[in-house]
Design a protein around this motif. Structure first.
Motif, PDB file in Angstrom:
ATOM      1  N   THR A 178      34.837  39.809  38.319  1.00 11.19           N
ATOM      2  CA  THR A 178      34.348  39.324  36.708  1.00 11.19           C
ATOM      3  C   THR A 178      33.339  38.771  36.650  1.00 11.19           C
ATOM      4  N   ASP A 180      36.145  47.917  40.944  1.00 14.15           N
ATOM      5  CA  ASP A 180      37.417  46.545  41.410  1.00 14.15           C
ATOM      6  C   ASP A 180      36.878  44.982  40.465  1.00 14.15           C
ATOM      7  N   SER A 181      37.476  45.136  39.422  1.00 11.43           N
ATOM      8  CA  SER A 181      37.362  43.370  38.805  1.00 11.43           C
ATOM      9  C   SER A 181      37.853  42.008  39.362  1.00 11.43           C
ATOM     10  N   ARG A 182      38.737  42.218  40.165  1.00 10.54           N
ATOM     11  CA  ARG A 182      39.420  41.320  40.661  1.00 10.54           C
ATOM     12  C   ARG A 182      38.726  40.646  41.954  1.00 10.54           C
ATOM     13  N   GLY A 228      41.234  40.711  33.415  1.00 11.82           N
ATOM     14  CA  GLY A 228      39.929  41.372  33.799  1.00 11.82           C
ATOM     15  C   GLY A 228      39.010  42.729  34.260  1.00 11.82           C
ATOM     16  N   ALA A 229      40.390  43.570  33.902  1.00 11.75           N
ATOM     17  CA  ALA A 229      39.199  44.558  33.462  1.00 11.75           C
ATOM     18  C   ALA A 229      38.217  44.782  31.982  1.00 11.75           C
ATOM     19  N   CYS A 281      46.954  41.552  32.766  1.00 14.67           N
ATOM     20  CA  CYS A 281      45.690  41.343  33.652  1.00 14.67           C
ATOM     21  C   CYS A 281      44.618  42.165  32.149  1.00 14.67           C
ATOM     22  N   CYS A 320      41.743  45.966  37.035  1.00 20.65           N
ATOM     23  CA  CYS A 320      42.754  44.290  37.495  1.00 20.65           C
ATOM     24  C   CYS A 320      43.459  44.857  38.063  1.00 20.65           C
TER      25      CYS A 320
END
Length: 158
Positions: free
Chosen positions: A73, A53-55, A101-102, A99, A94
């Motif tokens: 991230t 989970d990159s959030r 972010g991922a 988004c 993400c």
């Protein structure tokens, strides 16, 4: 004399079948979807990948996929080696389709030498498809959205 009008769909001709197959094969090397990740995790045992989970921490606290590793991230370059085994493929996610972010986390991980895929749909579609998620209060599940998964099936029917 007959004039043929080409619509915007066919203004650029479709690729040859061989080119299309190569493109879609390559796409599957970079992406997976929520249903496939859920099925792999639900099968029990080692799924063969780690879910990241990159959030942000605030987003993680609102809810995350059970068993996911939290690695924002921005922290990938300094924390990946502590949290991830370079021999195990990584799947990033993400918030959702709006988004990137991922994608940014996947790029950072790939640049560090990790094999990585991005989970299309992110946490939004995980929840919308009715899969269980964790918050600081415990585990939760919402009714599947019939626009993302056939009701009761838990997958996109693809």
């Amino acid at each position: 004399m007959t004039t043929t009008t080409v619509n915007s769909v066919l203004r650029v001709a479709p690729a040859s079948p061989a080119e299309a197959a190569a493109h879609f094969r390559a796409s599957l090397a970079f992406h997976t979807d929520v249903s496939d990740v859920a099925a792999a995790l639900a099968a029990g045992g080692d799924p063969g990948f780690v879910l990241v989970d990159s959030r942000s921490t605030e987003a993680w606290d609102q809810g995350h996929v059970p068993g996911a590793v939290h690695l924002p991230t921005a922290l990938v370059p300094e924390q990946a080696a502590e949290l991830l085994d370079p021999s195990v493929p990584v799947v990033t996610y993400c918030w959702g389709p709006g988004c990137d972010g991922a994608t940014r986390a996947a790029l950072a991980l790939a640049e560090l030498g990790y094999r990585v895929k991005e989970m299309l749909g992110g946490f939004e579609y995980w929840v919308r498809e009715g899969f269980e998620f964790e918050t600081w209060r415990g585990r939760e599940r919402r009714t599947p959205d019939p626009l993302t998964a056939p009701v009761g099936s838990g997958d996109c029917g693809c």
